[in-house]
Design a protein around this motif. Structure first.
Motif, PDB file in Angstrom:
ATOM      1  N   GLN A  57       9.904  18.893   9.484  1.00 57.98           N
ATOM      2  CA  GLN A  57       9.384  17.697  10.600  1.00 57.98           C
ATOM      3  C   GLN A  57       9.896  18.021  11.754  1.00 57.98           C
ATOM      4  OE1 GLN A  57       8.262  14.397   9.416  1.00 57.98           O
ATOM      5  NE2 GLN A  57       8.222  13.144  11.302  1.00 57.98           N
ATOM      6  N   GLY A  58       9.300  17.996  13.159  1.00 58.00           N
ATOM      7  CA  GLY A  58       9.767  18.132  14.337  1.00 58.00           C
ATOM      8  C   GLY A  58       9.956  17.399  15.083  1.00 58.00           C
ATOM      9  N   ALA A  59      10.753  17.112  16.281  1.00 63.66           N
ATOM     10  CA  ALA A  59      11.350  15.978  16.734  1.00 63.66           C
ATOM     11  C   ALA A  59      11.825  16.369  17.915  1.00 63.66           C
ATOM     12  CB  ALA A  59      11.883  16.023  16.349  1.00 63.66           C
ATOM     13  N   VAL A  60      11.281  15.241  18.764  1.00 67.24           N
ATOM     14  CA  VAL A  60      11.670  15.655  20.046  1.00 67.24           C
ATOM     15  C   VAL A  60      13.444  14.959  20.594  1.00 67.24           C
ATOM     16  CG1 VAL A  60      11.568  15.341  22.976  1.00 67.24           C
ATOM     17  CG2 VAL A  60       9.721  16.108  21.467  1.00 67.24           C
TER      18      VAL A  60
ATOM     19  N   LYS B  79       5.307  20.852  23.672  1.00 65.22           N
ATOM     20  CA  LYS B  79       6.328  20.241  22.410  1.00 65.22           C
ATOM     21  C   LYS B  79       4.837  20.857  20.882  1.00 65.22           C
ATOM     22  CE  LYS B  79       4.665  15.865  23.235  1.00 65.22           C
ATOM     23  NZ  LYS B  79       5.738  14.253  22.833  1.00 65.22           N
ATOM     24  N   HIS B  80       3.577  20.646  21.222  1.00 60.91           N
ATOM     25  CA  HIS B  80       2.241  21.215  20.277  1.00 60.91           C
ATOM     26  C   HIS B  80       1.974  22.747  20.114  1.00 60.91           C
ATOM     27  CE1 HIS B  80       0.766  21.704  24.165  1.00 60.91           C
ATOM     28  NE2 HIS B  80      -0.078  22.786  23.691  1.00 60.91           N
ATOM     29  N   LEU B  81       2.984  22.735  20.633  1.00 63.69           N
ATOM     30  CA  LEU B  81       3.005  24.863  20.401  1.00 63.69           C
ATOM     31  C   LEU B  81       4.164  24.896  19.217  1.00 63.69           C
ATOM     32  CD1 LEU B  81       2.749  26.201  23.936  1.00 63.69           C
ATOM     33  CD2 LEU B  81       0.240  26.081  21.906  1.00 63.69           C
ATOM     34  N   PHE B  82       5.007  24.092  19.586  1.00 65.89           N
ATOM     35  CA  PHE B  82       5.961  24.641  18.371  1.00 65.89           C
ATOM     36  C   PHE B  82       6.204  23.266  17.753  1.00 65.89           C
ATOM     37  CE2 PHE B  82       7.500  24.625  22.806  1.00 65.89           C
ATOM     38  CZ  PHE B  82       8.528  23.611  23.509  1.00 65.89           C
ATOM     39  N   PRO B  83       4.805  22.460  17.253  1.00 60.77           N
ATOM     40  CA  PRO B  83       5.263  21.049  16.545  1.00 60.77           C
ATOM     41  C   PRO B  83       6.581  20.863  15.111  1.00 60.77           C
ATOM     42  CG  PRO B  83       3.330  22.024  15.751  1.00 60.77           C
ATOM     43  CD  PRO B  83       4.354  23.205  16.470  1.00 60.77           C
ATOM     44  N   GLN B  84       6.774  21.953  14.641  1.00 62.54           N
ATOM     45  CA  GLN B  84       7.397  22.113  13.832  1.00 62.54           C
ATOM     46  C   GLN B  84       9.296  21.999  14.143  1.00 62.54           C
ATOM     47  OE1 GLN B  84       6.432  25.035  14.800  1.00 62.54           O
ATOM     48  NE2 GLN B  84       8.185  25.822  15.383  1.00 62.54           N
ATOM     49  N   ALA B  85       9.039  22.171  14.763  1.00 61.68           N
ATOM     50  CA  ALA B  85      10.673  22.294  15.914  1.00 61.68           C
ATOM     51  C   ALA B  85      11.312  21.483  16.161  1.00 61.68           C
ATOM     52  CB  ALA B  85      11.106  23.230  17.075  1.00 61.68           C
TER      53      ALA B  85
END
Length: 256
Positions: free
Chosen positions: A32-35, A174-180
């Protein structure tokens, strides 16, 4: 993960080990992605002056107190944070985690020679990490880099463009790499490459890393002026109870 509100930003209220463990269990292990935003007094002051930048920072899943000035202000305003969580230490911890779990990473930032040195060190010291892409920070087309990251599908994205560019880049793409899991790292790649030396351990432990930076890079003195400006702004707004959030919203940030 417990948080504490300090001057309109909800900071992680824990130590490095607690944060990395939580991040691994609930985000990385779950794909699950997170910032992650690393905020020092300079960034905190910039966010206080610019509502747009404040929105960028506050939208992060985790805001880390990367600066003893933030921790001191938290204590002076009765919202005490347990400790500083330095972005460079998070970087090293995530590299270690990625190596143990054979994760994929993407690096974006710094000069090309610095980036080459970083990649060389990672290949030697973290042999189980899969570097799926890297771009220096002077690539003019940021959208092109974002698409590179998207195609590479990394588990962790390290962005070292300096503020506010790194936070803005992650926020917009971030929507382009949501898993990261994506994190802004400032000058961490310079330190990791050996191009810039970090303060001696005793200065880090005694919260004097800022002084080392000033002594070794005297040109930073103008930037250092943002530290007292930040302190003044926090204390002034705390006294007047000025907030960008409602009381209900502040309560909701106590638990992520």
């Amino acid at each position: 993960m417990q948080t504490e509100m300090v001057h309109n930003l909800s900071y992680v209220n824990g130590n490095l080990q607690e944060f990395i463990s939580y991040l691994d269990t609930y985000y990385i292990a779950q794909k699950q992605g997170a910032v992650i935003a690393t905020v020092n007094p300079e960034i905190g002051y910039a966010a206080a002056k610019d509502k747009g930048y404040h929105q960028v920072i506050s939208s992060a899943d985790f805001v880390l107190p990367d600066g003893i000035g933030v921790v001191l202000m938290s204590r002076l305003t009765q919202h005490p944070l347990k400790s500083r969580i330095a972005g460079f230490d998070v970087f090293l911890s995530l590299l270690g985690l990625a190596n143990r779990q054979s994760k994929k990473i993407f690096l974006y930032g710094a000069k090309q020679d610095v980036l080459d040195a970083v990649l060389n060190r990672i290949s030697k010291e973290y042999p189980h990490i899969e570097v799926v892409g890297a771009s220096n920070g002077y690539e003019a087309d940021k959208r092109f880099v974002a698409k590179q990251i998207s195609r590479a599908k990394p588990d962790i994205v390290f962005v070292a463009l300096g503020y506010p560019h790194q936070e803005q880049f992650i926020y917009e793409n971030k929507h382009l790499f949501p898993q990261a899991v994506s994190i802004g790292l400032g000058g961490s790649l310079d330190v990791f490459s050996g191009t810039v030396k970090r303060a001696p351990r005793w200065m880090i432990k005694t919260n004097l890393e800022w002084l080392y930076r000033l002594v070794t890079n005297p040109w930073r003195w103008k930037r250092m002026l943002n530290i007292p400006k930040y302190a003044f702004t926090v204390l002034r707004d705390n006294k007047s109870n000025k907030s960008l959030y409602s009381k209900q919203a502040e309560d909701q940030t106590k638990q992520l």
